[in-house]
Design a protein around this motif. Structure first.
Motif, PDB file in Angstrom:
ATOM      1  N   GLY A 160      35.453  28.988 -10.096  1.00  0.00           N
ATOM      2  CA  GLY A 160      36.078  30.111 -10.925  1.00  0.00           C
ATOM      3  C   GLY A 160      34.445  30.984 -10.825  1.00  0.00           C
ATOM      4  O   GLY A 160      34.398  31.568 -10.427  1.00  0.00           O
ATOM      5  N   ARG A 161      33.310  30.734 -11.236  1.00  0.00           N
ATOM      6  CA  ARG A 161      32.745  31.074 -11.531  1.00  0.00           C
ATOM      7  C   ARG A 161      31.729  31.209 -10.496  1.00  0.00           C
ATOM      8  O   ARG A 161      30.887  32.489 -10.570  1.00  0.00           O
ATOM      9  N   ALA A 162      31.717  30.515  -9.548  1.00  0.00           N
ATOM     10  CA  ALA A 162      31.147  30.678  -7.872  1.00  0.00           C
ATOM     11  C   ALA A 162      31.885  31.544  -6.902  1.00  0.00           C
ATOM     12  O   ALA A 162      31.085  32.882  -6.363  1.00  0.00           O
ATOM     13  N   LEU A 163      33.160  31.518  -7.017  1.00  0.00           N
ATOM     14  CA  LEU A 163      33.806  32.668  -6.806  1.00  0.00           C
ATOM     15  C   LEU A 163      33.929  34.041  -7.081  1.00  0.00           C
ATOM     16  O   LEU A 163      34.334  34.898  -6.104  1.00  0.00           O
ATOM     17  N   GLY A 164      33.913  34.499  -8.705  1.00  0.00           N
ATOM     18  CA  GLY A 164      33.707  35.584  -9.073  1.00  0.00           C
ATOM     19  C   GLY A 164      34.455  35.928 -10.656  1.00  0.00           C
ATOM     20  O   GLY A 164      36.209  35.226  -9.806  1.00  0.00           O
ATOM     21  N   PRO A 165      34.526  36.912 -11.111  1.00  0.00           N
ATOM     22  CA  PRO A 165      35.994  36.871 -12.172  1.00  0.00           C
ATOM     23  C   PRO A 165      37.105  37.489 -11.368  1.00  0.00           C
ATOM     24  O   PRO A 165      38.100  37.341 -12.500  1.00  0.00           O
ATOM     25  N   ASP A 166      37.248  38.041 -10.441  1.00  0.00           N
ATOM     26  CA  ASP A 166      38.695  38.204  -9.643  1.00  0.00           C
ATOM     27  C   ASP A 166      39.114  37.271  -9.473  1.00  0.00           C
ATOM     28  O   ASP A 166      40.466  37.352  -8.902  1.00  0.00           O
ATOM     29  N   ALA A 167      38.373  35.998  -9.207  1.00  0.00           N
ATOM     30  CA  ALA A 167      39.065  34.940  -8.348  1.00  0.00           C
ATOM     31  C   ALA A 167      40.715  34.421  -8.553  1.00  0.00           C
ATOM     32  O   ALA A 167      40.374  34.257 -10.259  1.00  0.00           O
ATOM     33  N   THR A 168      40.834  33.612  -8.669  1.00  0.00           N
ATOM     34  CA  THR A 168      42.254  32.771  -8.572  1.00  0.00           C
ATOM     35  C   THR A 168      41.590  31.685  -8.106  1.00  0.00           C
ATOM     36  O   THR A 168      42.150  30.456  -6.956  1.00  0.00           O
ATOM     37  N   VAL A 169      42.065  30.874  -8.983  1.00  0.00           N
ATOM     38  CA  VAL A 169      41.768  29.301  -8.896  1.00  0.00           C
ATOM     39  C   VAL A 169      42.734  28.453  -9.955  1.00  0.00           C
ATOM     40  O   VAL A 169      43.184  28.830 -10.546  1.00  0.00           O
ATOM     41  N   VAL A 170      43.244  27.611  -8.842  1.00  0.00           N
ATOM     42  CA  VAL A 170      44.990  26.900  -9.838  1.00  0.00           C
ATOM     43  C   VAL A 170      44.287  25.278  -9.434  1.00  0.00           C
ATOM     44  O   VAL A 170      43.839  24.639  -8.114  1.00  0.00           O
TER      45      VAL A 170
END
Length: 181
Positions: A160-170
């Protein structure tokens, strides 16, 4: 130790032969596990309200990581699929087999169901980090999970940190802390 993994593989293969002779699917080479894991894609999609940037799954037999990755890639090839393994035994990442205490993952050898073509990246998590994250999950959220879940959550946070604050990680909370912590 370096001699543990080959003995472990031999024992696993022996158990597999015994299971198959008895008509019981062997867990480390059970294609049904891949199909069952594929059913979890609906859970992942619903959890993310239809938007999903990454799916993170610890890897033991590889059935869940593979099944979910295959199903999610069918839905949307842009979804980043991430396998998680112990940093102390990162064989899927090309490292040596080693001792760790993240239960249910990191077999110490490349398991038969591992299919790297559906996994975009591998995150390694130390036993210490997995344990700490599981304890934080219990303390902060009231969810008593084991070290596999702690590893999944720690890797998910990194993704999530690598993808950025708007990313949705499940990810999946795949165990309870009752037996482990």
């Amino acid at each position: 130790t370096s001699c543990f993994a080959p003995r472990g593989v031999d024992k696993l293969l022996e158990l597999g032969r015994l299971c198959e002779a008895a008509g019981v699917p062997h867990v480390a080479n059970n294609a049904y596990g891949v199909q069952c894991a594929a059913c979890m894609k609906a859970i992942a999609a619903c959890s993310a309200n239809g938007r999903l940037d990454a799916f993170v799954q610890s890897t033991g037999t590889a059935a869940s990581a593979r099944g979910n990755a295959e199903a999610l890639k069918t839905r949307d090839a842009r979804i980043t699929t991430v396998a998680v393994e112990p940093s102390e035994s990162a064989v899927l990442s090309g490292g040596p087999s080693g001792v760790h205490k993240i239960e249910g993952v990191g077999a110490g050898f490349v398991v038969p169901l591992w299919e790297p073509s559906v996994i975009d990246r591998i995150e390694t998590v130390s036993t210490e980090t997995a344990m700490r994250t599981a304890r934080e999950l219990a303390r902060l959220e009231g969810i008593f999970a084991g070290t596999s879940t702690g590893g999944n959550l720690a890797a998910s946070i990194a993704v999530g940190r690598a993808l950025g604050p708007d990313a949705t990680v499940v990810t999946v909370m795949c165990d309870s802390g009752v037996k482990y912590l």
